[in-house]
Design a protein around this motif. Structure first.
Motif, PDB file in Angstrom:
ATOM      1  N   VAL A 166       1.337  -1.272  -0.233  1.00  0.00           N
ATOM      2  CA  VAL A 166      -0.285   0.217   0.386  1.00  0.00           C
ATOM      3  C   VAL A 166       0.999   1.063  -0.255  1.00  0.00           C
ATOM      4  O   VAL A 166       2.001   1.324   0.376  1.00  0.00           O
ATOM      5  CB  VAL A 166      -0.742   0.325   1.173  1.00  0.00           C
ATOM      6  CG1 VAL A 166      -1.767   1.522   1.295  1.00  0.00           C
ATOM      7  CG2 VAL A 166      -1.800  -0.982   1.559  1.00  0.00           C
ATOM      8  N   SER A 167       0.514   1.774  -0.648  1.00  0.00           N
ATOM      9  CA  SER A 167       1.450   3.672  -0.239  1.00  0.00           C
ATOM     10  C   SER A 167       1.481   4.076   0.644  1.00  0.00           C
ATOM     11  O   SER A 167       0.025   4.468   1.447  1.00  0.00           O
ATOM     12  CB  SER A 167       0.633   4.705  -1.534  1.00  0.00           C
ATOM     13  OG  SER A 167       1.331   5.782  -1.247  1.00  0.00           O
ATOM     14  N   ARG A 168       2.000   4.850   1.350  1.00  0.00           N
ATOM     15  CA  ARG A 168       2.258   5.390   2.713  1.00  0.00           C
ATOM     16  C   ARG A 168       1.010   5.888   2.758  1.00  0.00           C
ATOM     17  O   ARG A 168       0.570   6.691   3.570  1.00  0.00           O
ATOM     18  CB  ARG A 168       3.816   5.603   2.846  1.00  0.00           C
ATOM     19  CG  ARG A 168       3.800   6.045   4.397  1.00  0.00           C
ATOM     20  CD  ARG A 168       5.731   6.157   4.471  1.00  0.00           C
ATOM     21  NE  ARG A 168       5.982   5.728   4.918  1.00  0.00           N
ATOM     22  CZ  ARG A 168       6.705   4.748   4.067  1.00  0.00           C
ATOM     23  NH1 ARG A 168       7.927   5.337   2.724  1.00  0.00           N
ATOM     24  NH2 ARG A 168       7.340   3.889   4.124  1.00  0.00           N
ATOM     25  N   GLY A 169       0.893   7.379   1.445  1.00  0.00           N
ATOM     26  CA  GLY A 169       0.242   7.549   0.990  1.00  0.00           C
ATOM     27  C   GLY A 169      -1.881   7.511   1.772  1.00  0.00           C
ATOM     28  O   GLY A 169      -2.322   8.387   2.063  1.00  0.00           O
ATOM     29  N   GLU A 170      -1.777   6.130   1.792  1.00  0.00           N
ATOM     30  CA  GLU A 170      -2.932   5.704   1.850  1.00  0.00           C
ATOM     31  C   GLU A 170      -3.127   5.016   3.424  1.00  0.00           C
ATOM     32  O   GLU A 170      -4.311   4.136   3.421  1.00  0.00           O
ATOM     33  CB  GLU A 170      -3.567   5.198   0.487  1.00  0.00           C
ATOM     34  CG  GLU A 170      -3.538   5.606  -0.762  1.00  0.00           C
ATOM     35  CD  GLU A 170      -3.111   4.796  -2.172  1.00  0.00           C
ATOM     36  OE1 GLU A 170      -3.508   3.760  -1.513  1.00  0.00           O
ATOM     37  OE2 GLU A 170      -3.189   5.394  -2.842  1.00  0.00           O
ATOM     38  N   THR A 197       4.918  10.078   1.888  1.00  0.00           N
ATOM     39  CA  THR A 197       3.088  10.210   2.486  1.00  0.00           C
ATOM     40  C   THR A 197       3.017  11.481   1.234  1.00  0.00           C
ATOM     41  O   THR A 197       1.313  10.599   0.683  1.00  0.00           O
ATOM     42  CB  THR A 197       2.772  11.035   4.002  1.00  0.00           C
ATOM     43  OG1 THR A 197       3.815  10.800   4.571  1.00  0.00           O
ATOM     44  CG2 THR A 197       2.280  12.181   3.968  1.00  0.00           C
ATOM     45  N   ASN A 198       3.067  11.922   0.216  1.00  0.00           N
ATOM     46  CA  ASN A 198       2.322  12.998  -0.626  1.00  0.00           C
ATOM     47  C   ASN A 198       2.810  12.198  -2.542  1.00  0.00           C
ATOM     48  O   ASN A 198       2.118  12.233  -3.361  1.00  0.00           O
ATOM     49  CB  ASN A 198       3.299  14.373  -0.886  1.00  0.00           C
ATOM     50  CG  ASN A 198       4.328  14.276  -1.140  1.00  0.00           C
ATOM     51  OD1 ASN A 198       5.691  13.624  -0.185  1.00  0.00           O
ATOM     52  ND2 ASN A 198       5.308  15.205  -1.612  1.00  0.00           N
ATOM     53  N   ALA A 225      -7.569  15.040   1.368  1.00  0.00           N
ATOM     54  CA  ALA A 225      -7.145  15.326   0.163  1.00  0.00           C
ATOM     55  C   ALA A 225      -5.422  15.499   0.435  1.00  0.00           C
ATOM     56  O   ALA A 225      -4.947  16.503   1.968  1.00  0.00           O
ATOM     57  CB  ALA A 225      -7.951  16.400  -0.006  1.00  0.00           C
ATOM     58  N   ILE A 226      -4.606  15.610  -0.417  1.00  0.00           N
ATOM     59  CA  ILE A 226      -3.296  15.591  -0.261  1.00  0.00           C
ATOM     60  C   ILE A 226      -3.247  17.010  -1.576  1.00  0.00           C
ATOM     61  O   ILE A 226      -3.364  16.182  -2.813  1.00  0.00           O
ATOM     62  CB  ILE A 226      -2.604  14.101  -0.155  1.00  0.00           C
ATOM     63  CG1 ILE A 226      -2.452  13.837   0.970  1.00  0.00           C
ATOM     64  CG2 ILE A 226      -1.083  15.029  -0.199  1.00  0.00           C
ATOM     65  CD1 ILE A 226      -1.356  12.454   0.931  1.00  0.00           C
ATOM     66  N   GLN A 227      -2.666  17.862  -1.446  1.00  0.00           N
ATOM     67  CA  GLN A 227      -2.566  18.416  -2.563  1.00  0.00           C
ATOM     68  C   GLN A 227      -1.237  19.156  -2.279  1.00  0.00           C
ATOM     69  O   GLN A 227      -0.564  19.439  -1.641  1.00  0.00           O
ATOM     70  CB  GLN A 227      -3.468  19.537  -2.125  1.00  0.00           C
ATOM     71  CG  GLN A 227      -5.172  19.327  -2.309  1.00  0.00           C
ATOM     72  CD  GLN A 227      -5.689  20.593  -2.344  1.00  0.00           C
ATOM     73  OE1 GLN A 227      -5.318  21.597  -1.154  1.00  0.00           O
ATOM     74  NE2 GLN A 227      -7.535  19.821  -2.813  1.00  0.00           N
ATOM     75  N   ALA A 231       2.562  12.931  -5.930  1.00  0.00           N
ATOM     76  CA  ALA A 231       2.276  11.780  -6.943  1.00  0.00           C
ATOM     77  C   ALA A 231       1.682  10.917  -7.060  1.00  0.00           C
ATOM     78  O   ALA A 231       1.732  10.848  -5.610  1.00  0.00           O
ATOM     79  CB  ALA A 231       4.103  11.752  -7.994  1.00  0.00           C
ATOM     80  N   GLU A 232       1.274   9.489  -7.584  1.00  0.00           N
ATOM     81  CA  GLU A 232       0.477   9.274  -7.453  1.00  0.00           C
ATOM     82  C   GLU A 232       0.813   7.820  -8.527  1.00  0.00           C
ATOM     83  O   GLU A 232       0.834   8.005  -9.384  1.00  0.00           O
ATOM     84  CB  GLU A 232      -0.733   8.480  -6.954  1.00  0.00           C
ATOM     85  CG  GLU A 232      -1.976   9.401  -7.845  1.00  0.00           C
ATOM     86  CD  GLU A 232      -3.562   8.786  -7.227  1.00  0.00           C
ATOM     87  OE1 GLU A 232      -3.685   7.275  -6.239  1.00  0.00           O
ATOM     88  OE2 GLU A 232      -4.104  10.152  -6.933  1.00  0.00           O
ATOM     89  N   ALA A 233       0.686   6.061  -8.711  1.00  0.00           N
ATOM     90  CA  ALA A 233       0.521   5.209  -9.367  1.00  0.00           C
ATOM     91  C   ALA A 233      -0.746   5.758  -9.935  1.00  0.00           C
ATOM     92  O   ALA A 233      -1.514   4.978  -9.434  1.00  0.00           O
ATOM     93  CB  ALA A 233       1.513   3.894  -8.842  1.00  0.00           C
TER      94      ALA A 233
END
Length: 469
Positions: A166-170, A197-198, A225-227, A231-233
């Motif tokens: 899992v992505s750390r930002g999720e 995180t971002n 929300a991360i603004q 970047a995300e896959a």
């Protein structure tokens, strides 16, 4: 001696039970309950907690006690908070079709796990699986008691004693301190965080996939929300990568939207069908944007659903006949999209126009002022509603409210206490009225008020004693 005259000592229980009003209470509550209530009132007098009074007054206290004890704990309220899908207030309101479907099966036997055509045991998910597949494009589906259970079941069935990437930002936390890392531990999985995180890239997942990988999961950012520098896959790339390595890819969508919100003038939200186009499994809630009853749905590939269905946890997390009845009724509404906005309460409330809500507020203002205006300044003001339950957390909907402010005699220092007492008084009404206190006023957002008659009848019971504040 008059029944209303004070007495020197408390009357006996038997004497009070023979009283006309006690006999009337017995018809309603039963002799044992009335006896217990009278004894409790007399015990309070003997302990010095309340003053000695006439038999009529003692029985009135007993009646009040019985009424409090027999009031249902779970009861209807008027949600005027401005949050349409309010987690603490029951989330999605159900349409009449769902209530009727529940009533039809709740008082007797039903074919919950019985195949009427073959005359043998059936599968309870059969009542809704075909509908879910038709509306989402899934090959198969399972229903459990909420989306947290859906995620837990998928993790346990597909990745027990394996890694889940899992992505750390999720790695989110939702209401009730439900955290993704914690649920993975409970499911018997090992969390493998990737990225930051971002910013998380496809190569981060590619580098992490190995022999111990049981599942790759993407968690939809439904309640935050991360603004900025992010970047995300993409899900399509992740799905392709997982396919190359023979690893299932699951998306926890959360809110469970089945329609294009943008077509109704609402902020866009990913649909289950779109998510399944780039995932093997999708999990989502039934009582959020879908507008149905509390449940969680797992939809996707038939072979993976079959593995999940065999998990021992499936039985522990299954839902009852009333949930299936309500869910089926709501899903059938989606088969008639031309009438969905009219018939599905969640969609109807979310799409109400601000001008219509403001007109309703102006229409109600004189009647509300007549009932409460003696102790408050009541005005119509613009406000913003939110969807709620983690859906579209940064988006708001223009609305209108009735704003209650203290009279000038209260003074600035007493504003906060006055607003708390007013909010408490509204919550104490026969049908509790729940608003929100903000910026020096108690606001009742009318976006979710459809029954004005009930609202005004409830305010008729507003206790005039509040004028002493």
């Amino acid at each position: 001696m008059s029944q209303t005259a004070p007495v020197a000592r408390p009357p006996s229980v038997d004497r009070l039970l023979a009283h006309e009003s006690a006999l009337a209470m017995t018809e309603t509550y039963g002799r044992s309950a009335v006896t217990d209530a009278i004894r409790a009132v007399l015990a309070a007098i003997r302990a010095g907690e309340t003053a000695l009074a006439s038999p009529d007054a003692l029985l009135a206290r007993s009646a009040h006690r019985l009424a409090d004890e027999n009031r249902p704990s779970l009861r209807p309220v008027l949600n005027l908070t401005g949050t349409v899908l309010h987690t603490n207030l029951g989330r999605a309101p159900l349409p009449p079709e769902a209530a009727q479907a529940v009533a039809a099966v709740m008082t007797g036997a039903s074919n919950l796990e019985f195949d009427l055509a073959r005359g043998e045991r059936g599968e309870r998910d059969d009542h809704v699986e075909a509908l879910i597949c038709r509306l989402t494009g899934a090959e198969a589906a399972i229903v459990v008691n909420n989306n947290a259970a859906a995620v837990l079941l998928v993790l346990n069935a597909l990745a027990m004693r394996k890694e889940v990437i899992v992505s750390r930002g999720e790695l989110v936390e939702i209401g009730g301190s439900f955290r993704v890392p914690d649920v993975m531990v409970r499911a018997g999985c090992r969390l493998r965080e990737v990225g930051t995180t971002n910013r998380t890239h496809l190569r981060d997942f590619e580098d992490a996939i190995g022999p111990r990988t049981g599942l790759v999961m993407k968690v939809h950012a439904s309640n935050y929300a991360i603004q900025g520098f992010t970047a995300e896959a993409g899900e399509a790339n992740l799905h392709r990568l997982c396919g190359e390595h023979g690893v299932p890819f699951a998306v926890d969508l959360g809110s469970g939207n089945l329609i294009d919100f943008a077509a109704y003038g609402l902020p866009p939200e990913p649909t289950v069908r779109a998510a399944l186009g780039n995932a093997d499994l999708v999990t989502f809630s039934g009582d959020k944007l879908l507008g149905a009853v509390q449940c969680g749905v797992i939809a996707g590939r038939r072979d993976l659903i079959a593995r999940v269905r065999k998990s021992p946890l499936k039985r522990a997390l299954r839902v009852d006949k009333m949930t299936y009845a309500a869910l089926e009724a709501v899903l059938r509404l989606y088969l008639h999209p031309e009438r969905l906005q009219e018939r599905l309460p969640t969609l109807r409330l979310l799409t109400r126009k601000r001008d219509d809500i403001a007109a309703q507020a102006e229409r109600l203002l004189p009647a509300v002022t007549q009932r409460i205006g003696s102790i408050a300044q009541v005005t119509v003001e613009p406000c913003t509603s939110q969807i709620g339950s983690g859906a579209l957390p940064v988006e708001t909907l223009p609305s209108a409210c009735l704003a209650f402010r203290p009279p000038a005699t209260v003074g600035r220092r007493g504003e906060g206490a006055w607003l708390k007492r007013l909010a408490a008084a509204l919550r104490a009404l026969p049908v509790p009225v729940i608003g929100r206190v903000t910026e020096g006023a108690l606001r009742l957002d009318l976006r979710t008020l459809e029954n004005e008659t009930v609202f005004l009848a409830t305010l008729d019971r507003f206790d005039g004693g509040i004028t002493a504040w």
